[in-house]
Design a protein around this motif. Sequence first.
Motif, PDB file in Angstrom:
ATOM      1  N   VAL A  91     -52.167  51.391  75.297  1.00 24.51           N
ATOM      2  CA  VAL A  91     -51.875  52.243  76.447  1.00 24.51           C
ATOM      3  C   VAL A  91     -52.254  51.477  77.712  1.00 24.51           C
ATOM      4  O   VAL A  91     -53.367  50.947  77.813  1.00 24.51           O
ATOM      5  N   VAL A  92     -51.333  51.419  78.663  1.00 21.07           N
ATOM      6  CA  VAL A  92     -51.560  50.705  79.918  1.00 21.07           C
ATOM      7  C   VAL A  92     -51.529  51.712  81.062  1.00 21.07           C
ATOM      8  O   VAL A  92     -50.645  52.574  81.116  1.00 21.07           O
ATOM      9  N   SER A  93     -52.493  51.628  81.961  1.00 21.55           N
ATOM     10  CA  SER A  93     -52.509  52.496  83.141  1.00 21.55           C
ATOM     11  C   SER A  93     -52.549  51.648  84.398  1.00 21.55           C
ATOM     12  O   SER A  93     -53.138  50.563  84.421  1.00 21.55           O
ATOM     13  N   ALA A  94     -51.902  52.161  85.442  1.00 23.49           N
ATOM     14  CA  ALA A  94     -51.794  51.461  86.720  1.00 23.49           C
ATOM     15  C   ALA A  94     -51.694  52.512  87.818  1.00 23.49           C
ATOM     16  O   ALA A  94     -51.544  53.703  87.541  1.00 23.49           O
ATOM     17  N   PRO A  95     -51.781  52.118  89.096  1.00 26.13           N
ATOM     18  CA  PRO A  95     -51.652  53.097  90.177  1.00 26.13           C
ATOM     19  C   PRO A  95     -50.351  53.884  90.091  1.00 26.13           C
ATOM     20  O   PRO A  95     -49.315  53.361  89.669  1.00 26.13           O
ATOM     21  N   ALA A  96     -50.406  55.149  90.500  1.00 23.39           N
ATOM     22  CA  ALA A  96     -49.265  56.050  90.341  1.00 23.39           C
ATOM     23  C   ALA A  96     -48.027  55.580  91.091  1.00 23.39           C
ATOM     24  O   ALA A  96     -46.914  55.941  90.724  1.00 23.39           O
ATOM     25  N   ARG A  97     -48.196  54.768  92.128  1.00 19.62           N
ATOM     26  CA  ARG A  97     -47.013  54.307  92.861  1.00 19.62           C
ATOM     27  C   ARG A  97     -46.143  53.393  92.005  1.00 19.62           C
ATOM     28  O   ARG A  97     -44.987  53.140  92.341  1.00 19.62           O
ATOM     29  N   TYR A  98     -46.697  52.900  90.888  1.00 15.71           N
ATOM     30  CA  TYR A  98     -45.926  52.062  89.970  1.00 15.71           C
ATOM     31  C   TYR A  98     -45.374  52.863  88.790  1.00 15.71           C
ATOM     32  O   TYR A  98     -44.900  52.270  87.822  1.00 15.71           O
ATOM     33  N   ARG A  99     -45.434  54.190  88.869  1.00 12.23           N
ATOM     34  CA  ARG A  99     -45.039  55.011  87.720  1.00 12.23           C
ATOM     35  C   ARG A  99     -43.631  54.675  87.231  1.00 12.23           C
ATOM     36  O   ARG A  99     -43.391  54.536  86.034  1.00 12.23           O
ATOM     37  N   GLU A 100     -42.683  54.543  88.152  1.00 11.40           N
ATOM     38  CA  GLU A 100     -41.304  54.273  87.751  1.00 11.40           C
ATOM     39  C   GLU A 100     -41.103  52.827  87.310  1.00 11.40           C
ATOM     40  O   GLU A 100     -40.083  52.504  86.702  1.00 11.40           O
ATOM     41  N   ARG A 101     -42.060  51.969  87.610  1.00 14.69           N
ATOM     42  CA  ARG A 101     -41.927  50.549  87.261  1.00 14.69           C
ATOM     43  C   ARG A 101     -42.983  50.104  86.250  1.00 14.69           C
ATOM     44  O   ARG A 101     -43.201  48.908  86.079  1.00 14.69           O
ATOM     45  N   LEU A 102     -43.606  51.043  85.582  1.00 15.42           N
ATOM     46  CA  LEU A 102     -44.672  50.674  84.656  1.00 15.42           C
ATOM     47  C   LEU A 102     -44.208  49.735  83.544  1.00 15.42           C
ATOM     48  O   LEU A 102     -44.919  48.780  83.214  1.00 15.42           O
ATOM     49  N   ARG A 150     -48.922  37.079  90.066  1.00 18.74           N
ATOM     50  CA  ARG A 150     -49.292  35.675  90.217  1.00 18.74           C
ATOM     51  C   ARG A 150     -50.574  35.348  89.458  1.00 18.74           C
ATOM     52  O   ARG A 150     -50.743  34.237  88.972  1.00 18.74           O
ATOM     53  N   GLU A 151     -51.497  36.304  89.390  1.00 19.10           N
ATOM     54  CA  GLU A 151     -52.759  36.047  88.707  1.00 19.10           C
ATOM     55  C   GLU A 151     -53.276  37.339  88.081  1.00 19.10           C
ATOM     56  O   GLU A 151     -52.924  38.441  88.507  1.00 19.10           O
ATOM     57  N   ARG A 188     -65.887  51.667  92.208  1.00 18.44           N
ATOM     58  CA  ARG A 188     -66.048  51.977  93.633  1.00 18.44           C
ATOM     59  C   ARG A 188     -64.834  51.508  94.429  1.00 18.44           C
ATOM     60  O   ARG A 188     -64.341  52.230  95.307  1.00 18.44           O
ATOM     61  N   ARG A 189     -64.353  50.321  94.126  1.00 17.04           N
ATOM     62  CA  ARG A 189     -63.237  49.768  94.895  1.00 17.04           C
ATOM     63  C   ARG A 189     -61.966  50.581  94.712  1.00 17.04           C
ATOM     64  O   ARG A 189     -61.206  50.777  95.668  1.00 17.04           O
ATOM     65  N   PHE A 190     -61.745  51.075  93.486  1.00 20.06           N
ATOM     66  CA  PHE A 190     -60.498  51.786  93.196  1.00 20.06           C
ATOM     67  C   PHE A 190     -60.747  53.267  92.908  1.00 20.06           C
ATOM     68  O   PHE A 190     -60.019  53.892  92.136  1.00 20.06           O
ATOM     69  N   ALA A 191     -61.753  53.833  93.563  1.00 19.09           N
ATOM     70  CA  ALA A 191     -62.124  55.230  93.299  1.00 19.09           C
ATOM     71  C   ALA A 191     -61.017  56.207  93.679  1.00 19.09           C
ATOM     72  O   ALA A 191     -60.907  57.283  93.087  1.00 19.09           O
ATOM     73  N   ASP A 192     -60.191  55.867  94.663  1.00 17.25           N
ATOM     74  CA  ASP A 192     -59.159  56.792  95.143  1.00 17.25           C
ATOM     75  C   ASP A 192     -57.815  56.609  94.451  1.00 17.25           C
ATOM     76  O   ASP A 192     -56.832  57.260  94.831  1.00 17.25           O
ATOM     77  N   VAL A 193     -57.744  55.755  93.458  1.00 15.24           N
ATOM     78  CA  VAL A 193     -56.469  55.487  92.792  1.00 15.24           C
ATOM     79  C   VAL A 193     -56.062  56.669  91.923  1.00 15.24           C
ATOM     80  O   VAL A 193     -56.867  57.203  91.156  1.00 15.24           O
ATOM     81  N   GLU A 194     -54.803  57.090  92.063  1.00 17.35           N
ATOM     82  CA  GLU A 194     -54.197  58.059  91.148  1.00 17.35           C
ATOM     83  C   GLU A 194     -53.508  57.258  90.049  1.00 17.35           C
ATOM     84  O   GLU A 194     -52.651  56.422  90.329  1.00 17.35           O
ATOM     85  N   TRP A 195     -53.864  57.522  88.779  1.00 21.45           N
ATOM     86  CA  TRP A 195     -53.407  56.684  87.681  1.00 21.45           C
ATOM     87  C   TRP A 195     -52.152  57.238  87.021  1.00 21.45           C
ATOM     88  O   TRP A 195     -51.975  58.448  86.899  1.00 21.45           O
ATOM     89  N   ALA A 196     -51.289  56.325  86.595  1.00 17.00           N
ATOM     90  CA  ALA A 196     -50.140  56.648  85.744  1.00 17.00           C
ATOM     91  C   ALA A 196     -50.309  55.877  84.440  1.00 17.00           C
ATOM     92  O   ALA A 196     -50.905  54.796  84.425  1.00 17.00           O
ATOM     93  N   TYR A 197     -49.774  56.428  83.349  1.00 10.69           N
ATOM     94  CA  TYR A 197     -50.031  55.869  82.023  1.00 10.69           C
ATOM     95  C   TYR A 197     -48.721  55.579  81.295  1.00 10.69           C
ATOM     96  O   TYR A 197     -47.743  56.308  81.428  1.00 10.69           O
ATOM     97  N   ASP A 209     -55.268  40.361  92.763  1.00 12.59           N
ATOM     98  CA  ASP A 209     -56.472  40.751  93.506  1.00 12.59           C
ATOM     99  C   ASP A 209     -56.340  42.111  94.178  1.00 12.59           C
ATOM    100  O   ASP A 209     -57.199  42.500  94.970  1.00 12.59           O
ATOM    101  N   THR A 210     -55.260  42.870  93.875  1.00 17.46           N
ATOM    102  CA  THR A 210     -55.065  44.160  94.542  1.00 17.46           C
ATOM    103  C   THR A 210     -54.644  45.279  93.590  1.00 17.46           C
ATOM    104  O   THR A 210     -54.796  46.453  93.933  1.00 17.46           O
TER     105      THR A 210
END
Length: 258
Positions: free
Chosen positions: A178-189, A75-76, A90-99, A160-161
């Motif tokens: 190259v785009v990276s996002a949280p690992a839970r989106y790995r299959e939908r990157l 949405r934004e 700090r906010r996303f320190a625990d994120v596991e990244w997928a690329y 915002d999340t």
Amino acid sequence: PDARAQQERSEDANLGRLYRRARIDAVADRLARRPMPPARPVRLSTPRLDSLRAWVAATATGGRQEENAPRPRIRERRAVLPVGTEVFERRFADVEWAYLGRVTGPRRTALDTMQTRRLRARLQARYGDPTRTVVDTDSLMGGRSAGDYIQFEYWLVANDTIPLKVVDPGGPFDRGLVVSAPARYRERLPELRAAVFAPLLRTRRRAPYVDYYYDPATETWYRTGFDGERFFTVPADRRDVVPGRRPTLRRGRGEAGP
């Protein structure tokens, strides 16, 4: 006589133990060499807290159990300013990244085939200056491998999340990003990337910009960018490249280039 008889009984017992040990070893060796038919599978009941499935799921997501990510609906999109990097980290320190790098084959889009410098001009028009550039790194000394020179990065937060990073590791003459996002989106990157950057492909709007670009192959620094009419890449004076000081576009006399 009693002591002698006791000694003989002790020796007999020791011989008996040695014989049994030799017999067991011989039988075990013979069984090990004999081909054995496969045993029938046995279903083992495991407690819920000791589930193999849970362990595999945790291992596959870098030690964290992630639920399947929903289909992304963006949405934004908000870009992170250079002064906001510490808050983002700090906010996303625990994120596991997928690329996701450049996609080939039938699933590729303009985000894979468009020249990186043209994507950079569209990013400038929509989000302004990058979050980080090559001169914002800790050291600008030579000797690093080509992969260590990140030309620019845009850090974004979608809805915002969802944290995202858009990175150019190859320079202005490369294609895609190259785009990276949280690992839970790995299959939908690919879907997430398309949703986030749909506005870039719906418009041809570009904005002027200038970056420093370092070519590790020739150990040469360049000024590269878009002056509003044409793209340019020209050698830069190494003395002008100072950590933390980004270049400025020469408005008056323009930028020389191809």
